[in-house]
Write a protein that holds these residues in place. Sequence first.
Motif, PDB file in Angstrom:
ATOM      1  N   THR A  74      -5.404   6.109  -1.039  1.00  0.00           N
ATOM      2  CA  THR A  74      -4.536   5.122  -0.445  1.00  0.00           C
ATOM      3  C   THR A  74      -4.774   3.968  -1.405  1.00  0.00           C
ATOM      4  O   THR A  74      -5.968   3.453  -1.789  1.00  0.00           O
ATOM      5  CB  THR A  74      -5.022   4.436   0.915  1.00  0.00           C
ATOM      6  N   GLU A 121       0.775  -1.269  -0.139  1.00  0.00           N
ATOM      7  CA  GLU A 121       0.051  -0.155  -0.070  1.00  0.00           C
ATOM      8  C   GLU A 121       0.836   1.230   0.034  1.00  0.00           C
ATOM      9  O   GLU A 121       2.053   1.251   0.666  1.00  0.00           O
ATOM     10  CB  GLU A 121      -0.767   0.049   1.078  1.00  0.00           C
ATOM     11  N   THR A 128       0.299   5.813  -0.076  1.00  0.00           N
ATOM     12  CA  THR A 128      -0.728   6.981  -0.236  1.00  0.00           C
ATOM     13  C   THR A 128      -0.186   8.029  -1.039  1.00  0.00           C
ATOM     14  O   THR A 128       0.955   8.277  -1.513  1.00  0.00           O
ATOM     15  CB  THR A 128      -0.834   7.607   1.091  1.00  0.00           C
TER      16      THR A 128
END
Length: 234
Positions: free
Chosen positions: A215, A174, A176
């Motif tokens: 995200t 992940e 952002t």
Amino acid sequence: MLRKIDNTKMGRSNLGWLQSIFHFSFAEYYNPANINFGALRVINDDLIAPQTGFGTHPHRDMEIISYVVEGELTHADSMGNQNSITRGQVQYMSAGTGVLHSEYNHGENTLRMLQIWIIPDERGYTPNYGDHRFNWDERHNKWLHMVSNKDGDAPIKINQDANFYSLELSKDNEITFPVKQGRQAYLVQIEGASTINDTPLTAKDGLEIVEESITIHATETSHFLVIEMSKEID
């Protein structure tokens, strides 16, 4: 605000040697509700057959960015420039008062490239060309800042308040990306699949992002391009 643009609903063209997906109105694809997104006027996802390409043709008053996904792109122009770039590398041309150029695939494999046009902050600039051979690993699980305005710190600078970032995100990772007040961004899922703020994307989809941080979760190893810009066109 997020708005997904499904690639199956985008404009398309097949000329045999050239197969294109149009994120915005271009050539025979015209949608009056889909002309631009802020200063972003064109994103064409092109497949160019080996030993073919765009012959010499004119441009003016447009900032043109070419981003290679696969294969090799060779550019030549009336300013005397001739260079080739490969996967993950970028060519930039400020058409300004007018320039002629050509783009060819002289290789043995199909070339996939994103051709991007940005409306400049002024008309009548002196034409300019540049390219940058980014190392692929510079974008592995992190944002690579490739393009900025003239006051920015990216290696390629254009005549508009816009920033280009690329990213390769490994599966299940992940990351952002902030989109602040007064700003917007357009994301292209170039390869792979992901979920962005609960919105699923697959290869060649687009995403409009307005004043909302995102995200990204990679459900497959993924390759992205993000163009971040002011909401207002200078």
